[in-house]
Scaffold this motif. Sequence first.
Motif, PDB file in Angstrom:
ATOM      1  N   PRO A  27       0.740  -1.525  -0.325  1.00 37.53           N
ATOM      2  CA  PRO A  27      -0.256  -0.080   0.242  1.00 37.53           C
ATOM      3  C   PRO A  27       0.183   1.050   0.407  1.00 37.53           C
ATOM      4  O   PRO A  27       1.898   1.171   0.741  1.00 37.53           O
ATOM      5  CB  PRO A  27      -0.777  -0.135   1.195  1.00 37.53           C
ATOM      6  CG  PRO A  27      -0.931  -1.756   1.200  1.00 37.53           C
ATOM      7  CD  PRO A  27       0.401  -2.300   1.124  1.00 37.53           C
ATOM      8  N   TYR A  51      -2.005   7.637  -4.733  1.00 35.44           N
ATOM      9  CA  TYR A  51      -1.759   6.789  -5.267  1.00 35.44           C
ATOM     10  C   TYR A  51      -0.448   8.372  -5.560  1.00 35.44           C
ATOM     11  O   TYR A  51       0.470   9.189  -5.388  1.00 35.44           O
ATOM     12  CB  TYR A  51      -2.586   6.718  -6.642  1.00 35.44           C
ATOM     13  CG  TYR A  51      -2.958   8.680  -6.850  1.00 35.44           C
ATOM     14  CD1 TYR A  51      -2.047   9.083  -8.208  1.00 35.44           C
ATOM     15  CD2 TYR A  51      -4.184   8.919  -6.993  1.00 35.44           C
ATOM     16  CE1 TYR A  51      -2.245  10.021  -8.721  1.00 35.44           C
ATOM     17  CE2 TYR A  51      -4.225  10.553  -7.728  1.00 35.44           C
ATOM     18  CZ  TYR A  51      -3.339  11.193  -8.270  1.00 35.44           C
ATOM     19  OH  TYR A  51      -3.392  12.095  -8.468  1.00 35.44           O
ATOM     20  N   ASP A  63       0.937   3.937  -9.417  1.00 36.92           N
ATOM     21  CA  ASP A  63       0.722   2.741  -7.875  1.00 36.92           C
ATOM     22  C   ASP A  63      -0.232   3.174  -7.652  1.00 36.92           C
ATOM     23  O   ASP A  63      -0.269   3.972  -7.317  1.00 36.92           O
ATOM     24  CB  ASP A  63       1.914   2.054  -7.019  1.00 36.92           C
ATOM     25  CG  ASP A  63       3.495   1.708  -8.446  1.00 36.92           C
ATOM     26  OD1 ASP A  63       2.357   0.160  -8.334  1.00 36.92           O
ATOM     27  OD2 ASP A  63       3.991   1.947  -7.729  1.00 36.92           O
ATOM     28  N   ASP A  94      -3.831   2.687  -4.215  1.00 34.86           N
ATOM     29  CA  ASP A  94      -4.468   2.136  -2.940  1.00 34.86           C
ATOM     30  C   ASP A  94      -6.223   2.037  -4.039  1.00 34.86           C
ATOM     31  O   ASP A  94      -6.421   3.291  -3.768  1.00 34.86           O
ATOM     32  CB  ASP A  94      -3.855   2.916  -2.186  1.00 34.86           C
ATOM     33  CG  ASP A  94      -2.552   3.027  -2.018  1.00 34.86           C
ATOM     34  OD1 ASP A  94      -1.947   1.672  -1.835  1.00 34.86           O
ATOM     35  OD2 ASP A  94      -2.161   3.796  -0.981  1.00 34.86           O
ATOM     36  N   THR A 122      -3.261  -2.754  -4.169  1.00 35.11           N
ATOM     37  CA  THR A 122      -3.130  -2.390  -4.865  1.00 35.11           C
ATOM     38  C   THR A 122      -2.939  -2.795  -6.904  1.00 35.11           C
ATOM     39  O   THR A 122      -2.422  -3.532  -6.888  1.00 35.11           O
ATOM     40  CB  THR A 122      -1.804  -2.063  -4.450  1.00 35.11           C
ATOM     41  OG1 THR A 122      -1.301  -1.913  -2.977  1.00 35.11           O
ATOM     42  CG2 THR A 122      -0.209  -1.664  -4.833  1.00 35.11           C
TER      43      THR A 122
END
Length: 822
Positions: A36, A266, A340, A342, A347
């Motif tokens: 995360p 993110y 990336d 959350d 994820t």
Amino acid sequence: MIIKPMPGSLRAALAIIAGTSLAPAWGQTNEQAGAPLSSIAVNAAPALLPERNASATTDEQLPTVVVVARRRSERSQDVPTAISSVSGEQLEAQGIAEVQNFQQLLPSLNAAYGQARQSSLAIRGIGNNPANEGLEPSVGIYLDNVFLGRPGMAVQDLVDIEQVDLLRGPQGTLFGKNTTAGVLNIQSRAPSFATESKLEASYGARNSRILRGLWSGALSERWAGRIVLAKTDDEGWVSNLNGGGRLDSIDRYGLRGQLLYTGDGYKLRLIADYAEEQDSQGSAVISGAGPARPHFRDLSEVEAATGADLSPVNPDLRQTRIDGVQRMRSGQGGGSAQLDVDWGDFTLSSISAWRFWNFTPHNDADFTNAPILDDYGVSVRDRQWSQELRLASPSDGRLDYVLGAYWFHQAVRNHLHIDFGPQADAGLLPTETPLATAAGTVWLPINLADGGYQILSSALSDSYGKVLTDSGALFAQGNWKITEQLILTAGLRGTYEVKTGHAEREEPVAAVRWTVPPFSNVQNAQIGPWNSSDYGRLRLHELSPSQLLTLSWQPASAQLLYATISHGEKSGGFNVNGVGSGPALGIESLKVAPERSNNLELGYKSSWLGQRLRANFNLFDTRVSDYQASVNRTVSGQALPVQVLTNVGKLESRGVEWDLLTLLARGLVLSLNGSWNHAVYRSFDNAPCPAETNPEEPVSCSLSGQAVQGAPRWTVNSGLLYKADWRPELSQQFALNYAWRSAVNGSLDNSRYARIQAYGVLNASTTLQWTRAHDTLELSLWARNLLDQQYLLTAGAIVNAIYVGMPGTPRTLGATLRYRFP
């Protein structure tokens, strides 16, 4: 578990990535995949030695190593796979910034290096595949989560590195392209919001110079940036006795820029880089010369016939005698965008990438000062695009998993150019004329090599190859906690690939263009026009599965036992090094089948003495079928052997590996890793014959039961690192590393003339660090190959039973001045 609706941050992030066409360069820390985002710390990978301001418990323990071997951040000791890691601090302490020198720190890794195109990595003896744009590497190389389609893309200054991980054994279930031997995963440092700057200058023997600069810091509350520049020069260490001068010089530079954006839930990381090299790297020396085949001249006879001076044949002298150009140019770069996000407890990661690589060599390929092969080389133009999507579940439940999809497109073209000198006939052709008959080859008493017929002499030949690859894959891997101590891991990947190829040789520019046999037969076989499109299509489409099944048991908190069964494949391909065997054996001979490996592994990981000793061991047995290789075969009626890309049969690699690390005292770390590897051909009955058997002129030889090319039986890497605090503002670090490997067969035919003898390389350095306020000044004194060990990185056969090798770097003493400031 209830899946939550897509949050606004995810929709916004996907909108950003949809409009982004950047791709890879250097850069992704090991915390950026899987965990995360609230737990991701920039530049959090630990150094080999803890900082002096670390906690007391850290100061008395080995640091925790975090890896992303399973596409999420985990302690290396908790991952049931054979993996070894080297931190960026350790690379910097040892002065290692080139991929071919990673073998001095990592077990079971072997690097064969000439020029960037003639480079390959092998793990456990598997992966010494030929330089051919129609083949995939057996060892996957990843730079910041991006697969590098050609091994030559990794030949650059790898600086500002966070961590390097070596995963041994098939790794196809989670990494983008299928691999049969393993993965080298390189991660660079990400931008930091805390400002850091560094200037570095090094000077050493042979007028070697290294300049590097770094800046990283916040651009705003949400944005951070990082930029790195590097320049490396070296006058070279191979002496050219023909007119003086040095070869194997280095002249390269590179730069990399990054942006990091942190939002609510993110992160977006953008990377762009460019690197260029123009020098004489890849200059080989003659390592051995054997007896010539019947009807041909050996090296001494060629020199006498062409009027050449005697060539040095002792590779320890690091000398050559060439009269032609020796130069190469390489340029590469690209960009990447990693997002990336959350998504609740999950994820989601997206990695979009594009890269290019251009390579142009010029080589005097006859290794004499006679005008035989004045210029020979294969230029490459490579473009690749990739997209990966991954979804990682929470890791704190009974079941956790990673799901994903991957797409890869590569367009690669090459150009083989041969400039035959006036003495090409005398240096290359037989002293009698071959003629194909129903009973085989007969030899006519016509001396082609006397130079009077102008078969090859003064001719120019150009061949072109092209391969297009489209690859798509779906993959999944999960861990089921049967109990808190017993975990079952299963992975599956399905890859579908389509490849198309083309090979063509143009009409030569020749002093004499023969139309009368047997001279026309000999000339057409070597340089005559040929087009694969006239005989059909070069096309492959394959569905390749990869599987993994691991059972791991943790009998105590600091111990892990595991057993793994895995399967990996790498796709088939085409021989596009010129036209190869196409004219002699037909278009089907240009195709090669997929390479498949099955691996059984038993491992044990442990920590002892209050986390002061880390001891890992594993046993492995890998069986490879249809191992891909390039061999030279004699065809009836041909004057010279033809190159055939083939599946050699079966190969077995089995052995034991160990990786030990211990904190002997505060600030003193000892490392010892290595392997014993029994890598042999289980069946290789149609192998090329070594020069020592050429007088009998067998059509082929059997290497079944013999050692695999480039696979040392033993490798041992040891290191000692000590940091002493003399005063609060003054400290000193000492680093010592010794890497030894046993003798190997350098060429595919296992000739004694290409034998690479056992050797060990000793590196040493000491760094004095003075800190005042926020500034740090460092002075390093270092020695690479302190004992001046003479060794070869690679060896191979060329024409007339001549074998050549690439000499390793000799002793280099130098100093580095480094200034760090806010």
